[in-house]
Enzyme design. Structure first.
Site: not given
Length: 199
Positions: A100, A104
């Site tokens: 994750y 990002k």
């Protein structure tokens, strides 16, 4: 907008001086793209995006949270956008061991590489909001963090309304360099610069 056919929507990105990007999803909701790696499961990307996209060829989350964000930035820049304000996440880092945060961070780097005159990156912590879709665990986390926020107002979470106001305020105030990164505490402070509706 259908990002699989984004070239058909280029006109929507024309003539805007500022671009805001809040694209994002969850892996469970995005799912994994069907089909074998390299078999057309990803949209056709620009040369700047293609190599890194091959690292996660079947992950729908990566497609939305990194590739679509970068594509939106490219479309905006081609349409004349000078300032871009994406909203990735606290802890975003292209070298993170967590998918994750790594995705990002990669999205941040791709947006910066587009070459805007100014790019303000907001890295909020857990977003507090009322969602139409949420699993029991997510609902419980939202309730818990809502209580925690009363004690530690800027540490672990931020209301989506505060993030929105901070995004607007970031383009109304003088910047600090070509690329500026605002962490959760700064988002809370900047969000106060724009009055809430009805005040």
């Amino acid at each position: 907008m259908d990002f699989e056919r984004r070239s058909e929507h280029a006109a929507a990105f024309q003539g805007h001086a500022v671009g805001f990007c809040c694209l994002g999803t969850a892996r469970a909701k995005a799912g994994a793209a069907s089909g074998p790696a390299g078999a057309g499961v990803l949209p056709a990307l620009s040369p700047a995006l293609s190599p890194s996209s091959l690292l996660y060829p079947q992950d729908g989350f990566v497609r939305v949270d990194r590739d679509y964000v970068a594509q939106a930035a490219e479309l905006a820049r081609a349409g004349g956008c000078k300032r871009f304000v994406p909203q990735p996440s606290r802890g975003a880092n292209q070298h993170s061991p967590f998918l994750y945060l790594r995705v990002k961070g990669e999205a941040e780097n791709l947006v910066q590489a587009v070459g805007f005159d100014r790019c303000t990156i907001l890295r909020p912590a857990v977003l507090l909001c009322k969602r139409q879709e949420s699993c029991p665990v997510e609902w419980m986390a939202q309730q818990f963090l809502g209580v925690v926020a009363w004690v530690f107002r800027t540490a672990y979470s931020v209301p989506v309304e505060t993030v929105a106001r901070a995004m607007v305020a970031s383009v109304l105030q003088p910047g600090k360099g070509k690329v500026e990164v605002l962490e959760n505490g700064a988002i809370h402070e900047l969000g106060k610069a724009v009055p809430q509706q009805g005040t």
